[in-house]
Design a protein around this motif. Structure first.
Motif, PDB file in Angstrom:
ATOM      1  N   VAL A 183      11.686  25.105   5.549  1.00  0.00           N
ATOM      2  CA  VAL A 183      12.428  23.949   6.365  1.00  0.00           C
ATOM      3  C   VAL A 183      11.258  23.126   6.779  1.00  0.00           C
ATOM      4  N   ALA A 187      12.555  20.484  12.002  1.00  0.00           N
ATOM      5  CA  ALA A 187      13.624  21.222  12.043  1.00  0.00           C
ATOM      6  C   ALA A 187      13.538  22.167  13.335  1.00  0.00           C
ATOM      7  N   LEU A 189      13.450  25.415  15.053  1.00  0.00           N
ATOM      8  CA  LEU A 189      13.330  26.795  14.659  1.00  0.00           C
ATOM      9  C   LEU A 189      14.336  27.751  15.079  1.00  0.00           C
ATOM     10  N   GLN A 191      17.581  27.125  15.850  1.00  0.00           N
ATOM     11  CA  GLN A 191      18.609  26.604  15.218  1.00  0.00           C
ATOM     12  C   GLN A 191      18.555  27.064  13.659  1.00  0.00           C
ATOM     13  N   THR A 192      17.403  26.950  12.929  1.00  0.00           N
ATOM     14  CA  THR A 192      17.127  27.435  11.642  1.00  0.00           C
ATOM     15  C   THR A 192      17.471  28.957  11.460  1.00  0.00           C
ATOM     16  N   LYS A 193      16.776  29.555  12.573  1.00  0.00           N
ATOM     17  CA  LYS A 193      17.012  31.117  12.376  1.00  0.00           C
ATOM     18  C   LYS A 193      18.401  31.361  12.579  1.00  0.00           C
ATOM     19  N   LEU A 196      20.341  30.794   9.426  1.00  0.00           N
ATOM     20  CA  LEU A 196      20.061  31.750   8.238  1.00  0.00           C
ATOM     21  C   LEU A 196      20.852  33.233   8.563  1.00  0.00           C
ATOM     22  N   SER A 223       5.776  22.755   4.877  1.00  0.00           N
ATOM     23  CA  SER A 223       6.968  23.221   5.396  1.00  0.00           C
ATOM     24  C   SER A 223       6.798  24.596   6.371  1.00  0.00           C
ATOM     25  N   LEU A 252      22.158  25.076   5.341  1.00  0.00           N
ATOM     26  CA  LEU A 252      21.292  24.250   5.867  1.00  0.00           C
ATOM     27  C   LEU A 252      21.462  22.776   5.913  1.00  0.00           C
ATOM     28  N   ASN A 255      24.008  21.557   8.377  1.00  0.00           N
ATOM     29  CA  ASN A 255      23.409  21.417   9.899  1.00  0.00           C
ATOM     30  C   ASN A 255      22.276  20.483   9.771  1.00  0.00           C
ATOM     31  N   ILE A 257      19.453  20.356   8.261  1.00  0.00           N
ATOM     32  CA  ILE A 257      18.170  20.950   8.240  1.00  0.00           C
ATOM     33  C   ILE A 257      17.568  20.576   6.727  1.00  0.00           C
TER      34      ILE A 257
END
Length: 272
Positions: A183, A187, A189, A191-193, A196, A223, A252, A255, A257
């Protein structure tokens, strides 16, 4: 012509004797060949009823057929009046010479015996061996038959299989899927986690135990790479793999991302 007729008349009893022997030898060979086939099939069926692996039963039935057929040939030769003891000795000497010339075939036979004894795989297992991958169909005396996912049949020498590493993808009940998702550095992190993890939680094929892993793997050039490692049943590996790749991309995007691609920034400085 008269001499030929006279010779036939004088040796009629001898010709009749050897003719009958030859007929009996042919009958023994024909019936014996069928008996050998029957013995092989009977062995395979008997082993399958005892829940012996299909690949093992195929190998042993081939051995039984070869042994019975060899005995039939000796019986037919004996019926013709050939001394089988001396013939066996000749065969032994010839076998030694042929064995030296066919070391590769003997190696395949020995490797087939090792496969049966060690049992690194069974019929139906998906394996990678000798640089080839496929489902094991049966094990013969000299070779093993694999079937690829696109329905190609591969006949592999047993020595090629036992001569290297064997990867059995079907032996264990569960497998781990290893995904690396990159990502953008912009981004969030956390939120990304969470995104996923939500994708993994939504897929019923992902096992609760062992627990999956979602973590930052590395700060790469373009990335931030996340490692995503869920556990699934072995039979669900590829369907789950494909579904997760698609659902992660969709999640992703929803959101906002970004998934970056390799790029290079060029800075130009102008001298005064």
């Amino acid at each position: 012509m008269d001499k030929a007729i006279e010779w036939l008349t004088n040796n009629s009893d001898l010709l009749l004797h050897y003719g009958i022997q030859a007929i009996f030898a042919i009958v023994i060979f024909i019936i014996g060949n069928k008996v050998a086939h029957f013995a092989g099939k009977l062995t395979a069926k008997g082993l399958e009823k005892r829940n012996v692996d299909k690949a093992v039963s195929s190998f042993l039935s081939s051995i039984i057929y070869a042994l019975v057929f060899a005995a039939v040939i000796l019986m037919a030769l004996s019926q013709l009046g050939i001394q089988t003891t001396s013939f066996v000795a000749i065969l032994g000497a010839a076998g030694l010479a042929v064995g030296l010339a066919l070391q590769g075939s003997l190696s395949n036979f020995a490797s087939g015996v090792l496969i049966i004894i060690l049992r690194p795989f069974k019929a139906g297992d998906f394996v990678e061996a000798g640089g080839k991958s496929g489902s094991v169909q049966k094990i013969e005396i000299f070779s093993t038959e694999l079937r690829t996912p696109d329905n190609k049949v591969i006949i592999m020498p047993n020595s090629a299989i036992m001569g290297g590493a064997i990867t059995n993808f079907s032996r264990e009940a569960t497998r781990r899927i290893d995904l690396v998702i990159g990502v953008s550095y912009e981004a969030d992190l956390k939120q990304t986690k969470q995104v996923l993890e939500n994708v993994l939680n939504a897929d019923e094929r992902v096992l609760k135990e062992p627990a999956y892993t979602v973590a930052v793997l590395e700060l790469a050039d373009s990335s931030v790479n996340f490692v995503v490692r869920p556990w699934v049943n072995s039979g669900d590996y590829w369907p789950t793999y494909f579904a997760l790749m698609e659902n992660i991309k969709i999640a992703l995007d929803e959101n906002n991302i970004a998934i970056p691609y390799p790029q290079m920034d060029v800075h130009v400085h102008k001298d005064a």
